[in-house]
Design an enzyme around this catalytic site. Structure first.
Site, PDB file in Angstrom:
ATOM      1  N   ASP A 395       0.832  -1.200   0.000  1.00  0.00           N
ATOM      2  CA  ASP A 395       0.000   0.000   0.000  1.00  0.00           C
ATOM      3  C   ASP A 395       0.872   1.257   0.000  1.00  0.00           C
ATOM      4  OD1 ASP A 395      -2.433   1.278  -0.076  1.00  0.00           O
ATOM      5  OD2 ASP A 395      -2.740   1.245   2.088  1.00  0.00           O
ATOM      6  N   GLU A 398       2.746   4.693  -4.349  1.00  0.00           N
ATOM      7  CA  GLU A 398       2.911   5.658  -5.451  1.00  0.00           C
ATOM      8  C   GLU A 398       4.351   6.208  -5.530  1.00  0.00           C
ATOM      9  OE1 GLU A 398      -1.022   4.976  -4.315  1.00  0.00           O
ATOM     10  OE2 GLU A 398       0.450   5.994  -3.081  1.00  0.00           O
ATOM     11  N   ASP A 463      -8.990   4.388  -3.374  1.00  0.00           N
ATOM     12  CA  ASP A 463      -9.947   4.650  -2.299  1.00  0.00           C
ATOM     13  C   ASP A 463     -11.213   5.294  -2.850  1.00  0.00           C
ATOM     14  OD1 ASP A 463      -8.093   3.618  -0.562  1.00  0.00           O
ATOM     15  OD2 ASP A 463      -7.308   5.570   0.045  1.00  0.00           O
TER      16      ASP A 463
END
Length: 790
Positions: A395, A398, A463
């Site tokens: 997670d 990026e 999300d």
């Protein structure tokens, strides 16, 4: 000719954008063209894929999107006074000498040509191409803009968009790549921060911009859209097969706080007859609070006092354990000093760990590009795998916060930003197959780069808002990623962000999820994402669809095999359905699930009918068996217990009875559905089977295929089932399979049914006139032929 050359030189002088050919060299690396602005190397990395590299800026910058040591394809070079022609059988590059310019032709049709090609402007690199007036451009990664992205100027910088709905220009996974209606894929092979301008600034110019990085691109050609996608995946790498359990229900939320809470959830699934294949732990497994603990990467023994025992107990029930990890090591975490001492963190100009603040605390960032850091990070994963952990969730990759001037082994933060998740997945995949060679990796990641699929990456769409607006773009997002090789892109079923509870929305999302690659309801815990915590009505409807997901496991597993060998995605855009289907390029809410199914999710409340574009051919409503003629938009009735779901005539769909998880999967009792229509003269399909977990099953010959075919005319239908075995047996291989062949659209009782030339006995046949189904029950053996006479 001399006048035209002189005129072009005058134009080039005025525009300051043109290059001039000086000479060329041919060697094993391809064709190198020397110009007054540097050297450009052209090479065919596939007979249908050509790569162009501007050598001077890229000399020490290997590709992220292409595998190492990619073999080159031979090509032929011819020369005239003002042109070089570099070509394979169907694909050729015309290289104009003055001014220097490249044009790409496939089967003599112009696909695309450079506008100014490569150039440098201040601190940016530019790359531009000409667009035709009516050209549509798909791709550029996860965005919510509609299928055709032309007319937009978009950032090439992976960044989370929390709570997005029906519009987003920037999300977790950007790609410097497009699929054109002119039938080519174009990839700017540069992972640096930048922009892609799809005819926004100049309507007839496609331009890429970057702050640094590798200056290279490649053009992929093919006769059809599926061929183009296959050719692209052939060079960027096919997705390895996932474990079979990845196709099952994966329980997930933000998050399970304690061992007791996790065990209670798992027991409810069993008690309420919901199959379950994995439980995924969010960040509470290593800390009781959201903030302050990231980087611990070890069990919080207060909340999880016996984690190994818990993992083993789950495994005995056939349930796998997946853990979240992040690449951030907080200065307050238990591993901070260890990370500093081992020099695993990206650095500042003083070569000290670069620290910065973000939502979770003050932090450093693991330099996944550094071999020493990779080794340190992997040892943590390896120890947890020895405890029994079966998969990983990466997670914030990026990375969520990534300073521009942070220093990595492969460049600054801005130069390598879009490749960070890609490199993280590579690290996990390659180390796991080295240390656990027979075990298939399971790697959830929300950010990466072109080619990340070859490292087993399973992206999701971030999300998303828990709202109808959040549900609406999910098909578009998955399709845009699927055509670029990232075939397992999926959404948090039910929506993630917010505390909105709408039972109809929730059910519609879970119904759609049956026909997306990963079935993973996941959300903030304000409202439980698991159906076992909701009303009996919600449970009963959701259960029916979860059971359907498990019944389809042999079909879905075969799609997984097809994807791993050809690159064909599981979710396919509607324009894949026909040879020339440009009219479907803009369809963003209806798609193909494999070749057999057409799916059109319900994304608005209180819908009783949905208008669905149906490609040419005969189709059947899965729920009612109603025959539908394709080639036009059809109004499909639905209720809360159904969504528009059609099956194409000529399709073979293998199914099994429901099991509680993939550990108990078996095709010993197999139902093979064939959707018959006299308009389909010939049809074929197959079923792929192995043990569901051995990474090397295909290479080692530990597999079985059942090949299906059909031939029909007005009076007779011939069906065949032909097994094909690998060179070796595998554990749990079926010894004797009971096959129920269910033939759809049989309007009257056949006059005769032969199995391998002998009349089938009445007890082996069931005819259902009200549903037009003929069921033939027999033991499946080698090369069986069924002849049905009407």
């Amino acid at each position: 000719m001399r006048f035209l050359i002189l005129l072009s030189l005058v134009f080039c002088t005025l525009s300051a954008q043109c290059k001039e050919y000086l000479q060329h060299i041919v060697n094993d690396q391809g064709l190198t063209v020397v110009t007054d602005e540097g050297q450009f190397q052209l090479s065919f990395i596939n007979p249908s894929v050509v790569e162009v590299v501007w050598l001077a800026p890229s000399a020490d910058k290997p590709s992220f999107s292409l595998p190492d040591n990619l073999q080159k394809s031979p090509a032929l070079l011819t020369e005239t006074d003002n042109e070089l022609l570099y070509k394979t059988a169907d694909f050729n590059v015309r290289i104009q000498k003055s001014p220097f310019q490249l044009q790409y032709f496939y089967q003599d049709n112009l696909l695309v040509e450079e506008q100014n090609g490569f150039s440098a402007q201040e601190n940016n690199f530019l790359l531009s191409f000409k667009l035709t007036d009516d050209e549509k451009l798909l791709g550029a990664g996860e965005r919510v803009l509609g299928m055709d992205r032309r007319g937009h100027r978009l950032p090439l910088y992976n960044r989370a968009h929390y709570g997005y709905t029906t519009e987003s220009e920037q999300m977790n996974y950007s790609l410097p790549a497009v699929l054109s209606s002119q039938k080519y894929i174009l990839v700017y092979d540069n992972a640096a921060k930048g922009w892609i301008d799809l005819g926004k600034t100049d309507k007839n110019t496609l331009q890429f911009e970057a702050v640094g990085g590798r200056q290279a691109y490649y053009v992929v050609a093919g006769s059809t859209y599926p061929d183009i996608v296959k050719n692209y995946v052939a060079v960027t790498g096919t997705q390895p097969m996932l474990p079979r359990w990845s196709l099952g229900y994966l329980a997930s939320r933000f998050g399970y706080h304690t061992q007791a809470e996790a065990e209670k959830t798992v027991s409810l699934f069993s008690k309420l007859d919901f199959p379950l294949d994995a439980i995924i732990f969010d960040l509470y497994w290593f800390g009781k609070d959201v903030q302050g603990h990231m980087g611990n990467l070890q069990w919080d023994l207060t909340a999880f006092p016996k984690p190994v025992e818990m993992i083993n107990n789950f495994k005995q029930q056939g349930i796998n354990t997946v853990l979240i990890t992040e690449p951030f090591i907080l200065t307050t975490s238990k591993r901070w000093q260890e990370a500093v001492d081992n020099n695993v963190l990206a650095t500042n100009k003083q070569n000290q760990p670069y620290t910065f603040d973000f939502y979770f605390g003050n932090t450093g960032l693991i330099d996944v590009f550094d071999k020493n850091a990779e080794h340190w990070f992997w040892q943590i994963y390896k120890d947890l795998m020895k405890q029994g952990v079966a998969g990983w969730w990466g997670d914030l990759g990026e990375p969520e916060v990534h300073p521009a001037d942070i220093r990595h082994a492969r460049g600054s933060g801005d130069e390598v930003h879009n490749a960070y998740g890609h490199q993280w997945a590579k690290m996990l995949y390659q180390n796991q197959i080295n240390d656990f060679p027979n075990k298939r990796p399971f790697i959830l990641m929300r950010s990466g780069f072109a080619g990340s699929q070859r490292y087993g990456m399973i992206p999701w769409t971030g999300d998303v808002s828990r709202s109808w607006g959040g549900l609406k773009p999910q098909v578009e997002l998955s399709l845009q990623m699927s055509i670029m090789g990232l075939a397992y892109t999926h959404s948090d079923l039910g929506g993630f962000a917010g505390d909105n509870w709408d039972p109809e929305l929730y059910l519609r999302w879970l119904q759609y999820g049956v026909f997306q690659p990963i079935y993973r309801p996941h959300a903030q815990e304000n409202v439980a994402p698991e159906p076992v915590f909701h009303s009996k009505k919600v449970q009963d409807i959701a259960r029916r669809f979860v059971h359907l997901r498990y019944q389809l496991m042999p079909y879905n597993y075969t799609l997984m095999h097809e994807n791993s060998t050809t690159g064909m995605p599981l979710m396919r855009p509607l324009f894949f359905a026909e040879q020339n289907a440009e009219q479907y390029l803009d369809v963003k809410d209806t798609y193909l699930w494999g070749d057999a199914f057409l799916v059109s999710p319900i994304t608005e409340p209180d819908i009783r009918y949905k208008n669905v574009p149906v490609p040419a051919g005969v189709w059947f409503d899965y729920w009612s068996e109603r025959k539908i003629q394709g080639g036009e938009t059809q109004s499909i009735p639905v209720d809360i217990e159904s969504i528009p779901l059609l099956v194409k005539a000529g399709s073979f769909v293998p199914m099994v009875e429901v099991v509680n998880n993939a550990a108990n999967y078996s095709s010993d009792q197999l139902t093979l559905h064939y959707y018959h229509d006299s308009s389909v003269k010939t049809a074929s399909g197959y079923l792929y089977e192995d043990d569901g977990q051995n990474r090397l099953a295909l290479q080692q010959g530990n597999y079985e295929k059942l090949n299906f075919s059909a031939q029909s005319d007005k009076r007779k239908l011939l069906l065949s089932v032909r097994p094909e075995f690998g060179s070796a047996q595998y554990q749990a291989q079926t010894k004797a399979r009971q096959l129920t062949l269910t033939v759809h659209n049989i309007t009257h009782l056949p006059t005769r049914v032969l199995l391998n030339g002998e009349e089938m006995k009445p007890k082996q046949m069931l005819f259902h006139p009200e549903t037009r189904l003929l069921q033939l029950i027999f033991t499946q053996r080698n090369n069986q032929q069924i002849e049905i006479t009407f």
